[in-house]
Scaffold this motif. Structure first.
Motif, mmCIF file in Angstrom:
data_model
loop_
_atom_site.group_PDB
_atom_site.id
_atom_site.type_symbol
_atom_site.label_atom_id
_atom_site.label_comp_id
_atom_site.label_asym_id
_atom_site.label_seq_id
_atom_site.Cartn_x
_atom_site.Cartn_y
_atom_site.Cartn_z
ATOM 1 N N ASP A 145 0.834 -1.210 0.000
ATOM 2 C CA ASP A 145 0.000 0.000 0.000
ATOM 3 C C ASP A 145 0.867 1.258 0.000
ATOM 4 O O ASP A 145 1.779 1.398 0.820
ATOM 5 C CB ASP A 145 -0.904 0.003 1.241
ATOM 6 C CG ASP A 145 -1.663 -1.304 1.393
ATOM 7 O OD1 ASP A 145 -2.816 -1.363 0.962
ATOM 8 O OD2 ASP A 145 -1.074 -2.272 1.924
ATOM 9 N N ASP A 146 0.560 2.183 -0.901
ATOM 10 C CA ASP A 146 1.384 3.381 -1.084
ATOM 11 C C ASP A 146 1.408 4.308 0.132
ATOM 12 O O ASP A 146 2.376 5.037 0.333
ATOM 13 C CB ASP A 146 0.891 4.192 -2.303
ATOM 14 C CG ASP A 146 1.098 3.429 -3.603
ATOM 15 O OD1 ASP A 146 1.981 2.545 -3.627
ATOM 16 O OD2 ASP A 146 0.376 3.705 -4.588
ATOM 17 N N ASP A 147 0.343 4.304 0.929
ATOM 18 C CA ASP A 147 0.261 5.289 2.018
ATOM 19 C C ASP A 147 0.899 4.826 3.328
ATOM 20 O O ASP A 147 0.966 5.572 4.295
ATOM 21 C CB ASP A 147 -1.201 5.701 2.265
ATOM 22 C CG ASP A 147 -2.128 4.505 2.478
ATOM 23 O OD1 ASP A 147 -1.631 3.373 2.560
ATOM 24 O OD2 ASP A 147 -3.359 4.727 2.546
ATOM 25 N N ILE A 148 1.411 3.593 3.367
ATOM 26 C CA ILE A 148 1.979 3.064 4.619
ATOM 27 C C ILE A 148 3.273 3.786 4.999
ATOM 28 O O ILE A 148 3.535 4.038 6.175
ATOM 29 C CB ILE A 148 2.224 1.539 4.520
ATOM 30 C CG1 ILE A 148 0.904 0.788 4.312
ATOM 31 C CG2 ILE A 148 2.941 1.008 5.761
ATOM 32 C CD1 ILE A 148 -0.104 0.935 5.429
ATOM 33 N N ALA B 75 4.032 6.784 4.854
ATOM 34 C CA ALA B 75 3.740 8.040 5.563
ATOM 35 C C ALA B 75 3.562 7.811 7.064
ATOM 36 O O ALA B 75 3.657 8.750 7.858
ATOM 37 C CB ALA B 75 2.473 8.684 4.988
ATOM 38 N N LEU B 76 3.316 6.555 7.458
ATOM 39 C CA LEU B 76 3.085 6.224 8.867
ATOM 40 C C LEU B 76 4.347 5.710 9.556
ATOM 41 O O LEU B 76 4.307 5.305 10.724
ATOM 42 C CB LEU B 76 1.974 5.170 8.972
ATOM 43 C CG LEU B 76 0.614 5.583 8.397
ATOM 44 C CD1 LEU B 76 -0.327 4.391 8.348
ATOM 45 C CD2 LEU B 76 0.005 6.706 9.218
ATOM 46 N N LYS C 273 -0.382 11.193 13.302
ATOM 47 C CA LYS C 273 0.151 10.726 12.013
ATOM 48 C C LYS C 273 -0.890 9.940 11.205
ATOM 49 O O LYS C 273 -0.845 9.881 9.983
ATOM 50 C CB LYS C 273 1.369 9.827 12.269
ATOM 51 C CG LYS C 273 2.585 10.174 11.425
ATOM 52 C CD LYS C 273 3.764 9.309 11.819
ATOM 53 C CE LYS C 273 5.035 9.887 11.210
ATOM 54 N NZ LYS C 273 6.222 9.139 11.608
ATOM 55 N N VAL D 75 -4.200 9.876 6.831
ATOM 56 C CA VAL D 75 -4.292 8.633 6.055
ATOM 57 C C VAL D 75 -5.696 8.042 6.163
ATOM 58 O O VAL D 75 -6.288 7.623 5.161
ATOM 59 C CB VAL D 75 -3.215 7.607 6.508
ATOM 60 C CG1 VAL D 75 -3.356 6.304 5.738
ATOM 61 C CG2 VAL D 75 -1.816 8.183 6.329
ATOM 62 N N GLN E 169 -8.078 10.276 4.170
ATOM 63 C CA GLN E 169 -7.875 10.085 2.724
ATOM 64 C C GLN E 169 -8.482 8.759 2.265
ATOM 65 O O GLN E 169 -9.156 8.692 1.236
ATOM 66 C CB GLN E 169 -6.380 10.124 2.403
ATOM 67 C CG GLN E 169 -6.098 10.062 0.904
ATOM 68 C CD GLN E 169 -4.606 9.960 0.598
ATOM 69 O OE1 GLN E 169 -3.800 9.731 1.476
ATOM 70 N NE2 GLN E 169 -4.253 10.147 -0.665
ATOM 71 N N ARG E 170 -8.272 7.686 3.064
ATOM 72 C CA ARG E 170 -8.830 6.374 2.709
ATOM 73 C C ARG E 170 -10.363 6.377 2.732
ATOM 74 O O ARG E 170 -10.994 5.633 2.003
ATOM 75 C CB ARG E 170 -8.307 5.298 3.664
ATOM 76 C CG ARG E 170 -6.869 4.878 3.373
ATOM 77 C CD ARG E 170 -6.502 3.690 4.236
ATOM 78 N NE ARG E 170 -5.200 3.132 3.852
ATOM 79 C CZ ARG E 170 -4.870 1.839 3.968
ATOM 80 N NH1 ARG E 170 -5.741 0.985 4.437
ATOM 81 N NH2 ARG E 170 -3.680 1.418 3.599
ATOM 82 N N GLN F 141 -12.736 2.762 8.313
ATOM 83 C CA GLN F 141 -11.266 2.837 8.272
ATOM 84 C C GLN F 141 -10.648 2.641 9.657
ATOM 85 O O GLN F 141 -9.586 2.030 9.789
ATOM 86 C CB GLN F 141 -10.806 4.175 7.671
ATOM 87 C CG GLN F 141 -11.098 4.320 6.194
ATOM 88 C CD GLN F 141 -10.528 3.171 5.375
ATOM 89 O OE1 GLN F 141 -9.435 2.675 5.638
ATOM 90 N NE2 GLN F 141 -11.280 2.721 4.380
#
Length: 411
Positions: free
Chosen positions: A201-204, A206-207, A304, A308, A311-312, A335
């Motif tokens: 997953d592309d957004d991981i 960022a965490l 943080k 995300v 956005q999800r 989510q």
């Protein structure tokens, strides 16, 4: 009667226990270690605290093994988890029992565990040689000794206890598999176990660095369409995916890894059902009625995680709290309760806590740990195709098999 000469390759927990047990049984023992000091991997286990064992009975121990549990019956009956605790207590190492019956040194120092084992073997007159073994000397289906670069050391028995493939920097470079293979043993496929996971997953990313506590992690095998793991605890997001105690435990339940075969789902609020969480969310939204959603979830989620999750959910982060619809709240709750990640692969075996796979136990006598192919050759610890879940069970495998191998080799 001439005392037996026993050589032990590898001064980790299995090797030191084997060397001590052989010496106690009257053998002349030499412990061979290629590192500059003994117990290097043991010294860093449990983040330097060392989860010594698990304070449980033999049946519970067997139930926590993930490979070849039946093979361990003789060894665990000979030297149980309770015996391990008594062993260290008798040598002045005070222990304590924590969540999940995990046993730690009272000092929280893994080095104290290493020192206790070191004092045990040296106190029995075991000679320690810091040198790299290069191979076995085998004649007429019997082991005769160990080959080094510059000499051969002869013996009546050899115990291979040099670990697996995980944490290569500590010397676990798979030497034991090489020696075993040369002696005619089959090595089952070597895979990482108790290992962090790569997510696609592309957004991981960022965490990265975010640690979550009191969450539930559930892993589903999409190919088999079944849940393979679900537990509450702690985890951590990394630049590549996920790690931490829950993730390492989950990885032991994941076999035949392929991209996106497994899905991991986080429930951020396992104590609340959807309806209760909705009421909680409504209270927060009312409190911050005139603020943007992005600035209003600080009481519910780590900072943080907020962008995300929003956005999800597909909601505009600048939506005012006082105009949030029921449907939008449900999207947010989805989510928070079911944050999904697609697992791509295991991290490399070098990052694993233990190696799954190893010397095939079909060719090893479980009552003695002696090779069925080569007389006088014994195995102990992670080099064998034995592993378990987290909680001190893997180290107990090392002590129990080491103890049995040492006593058997000496007699």
């Amino acid at each position: 009667m001439n005392e037996k000469k026993v050589l032990v390759i590898g001064a980790g927990p299995a090797g030191m226990m084997a060397a001590g047990a052989a010496a106690e049984s009257g053998a002349d023992v030499v412990l061979i270690e290629k590192n500059a000091r003994v117990g290097r991997k043991l010294a860093i286990t449990g983040k330097g605290r060392c989860n010594i064992t698990n304070f449980c009975d033999n049946e519970t121990f067997i139930a926590h093994l993930t490979a070849n549990p039946r093979f361990m019956y003789s060894a665990i009956n000979r030297f149980s988890c309770y015996d391990t605790v008594a062993f260290f207590e008798e040598r002045g190492l005070k222990t304590k029992v924590e969540r999940g019956n995990r046993v730690f040194p009272e000092s929280d120092k893994a080095l104290d565990v290493v020192d206790a084992l070191y004092d045990y073997v040296t106190g029995l007159g075991v000679k320690i040689i810091l040198k790299e073994a290069k191979g076995l000397v085998i004649e007429d289906c019997a082991v005769k000794g160990i080959r080094f670069d510059d000499e051969i050391m002869y013996a009546d028995a050899v115990i291979i206890a040099c670990g697996g493939m995980s944490y290569r920097a500590t010397g676990s470079t798979g030497d034991g598999y090489t020696f075993a293979k040369a002696a005619g043993h089959t090595i089952t496929p070597l895979l990482p176990s108790l290992v962090p996971l790569n997510a696609s997953d592309d957004d991981i990313a960022a965490l990265q660095g975010l640690s979550l506590k009191n969450i539930r992690l559930t892993v589903t095998d999409n190919a088999a369409e079944k849940e393979v793991y679900s537990e509450k605890g702690e985890m951590l997001f990394t630049h590549f995916g996920i790690s931490g105690p829950l993730v390492l435990s989950a990885s032991a339940h994941m076999r035949n890894m392929s991209p996106d075969r497994y899905t991991a789902v986080i429930d951020m609020k396992p104590a609340l059902d959807d309806e209760t969480l909705d009421k909680r969310l409504l209270r927060d939204l009312s409190e911050f009625a005139n603020k943007d959603l992005i600035n209003s979830l600080g009481k519910l989620l780590p900072k943080k995680l907020i962008p995300v999750v929003i956005q999800r959910s597909g909601i505009d982060p600048h939506t005012k709290c006082n105009v949030m619809t029921v449907q939008q709240r449900h999207l947010l709750i989805e989510q928070i309760k079911r944050f999904t990640m697609h697992i791509h692969s295991f991290r490399p075996i070098n990052e694993a806590i233990v190696t799954h796979g190893g010397v095939d136990v079909k060719d090893v006598d479980p009552r003695t740990m002696q090779s069925k192919l080569v007389k006088g050759l014994y195995f102990a610890g992670e080099v064998l195709d034995l592993d378990a879940y987290t909680g001190g069970f893997n180290l107990q495998i090392a002590y129990s098999t080491g103890r049995l191998a040492g006593e058997s080799a000496a007699h």
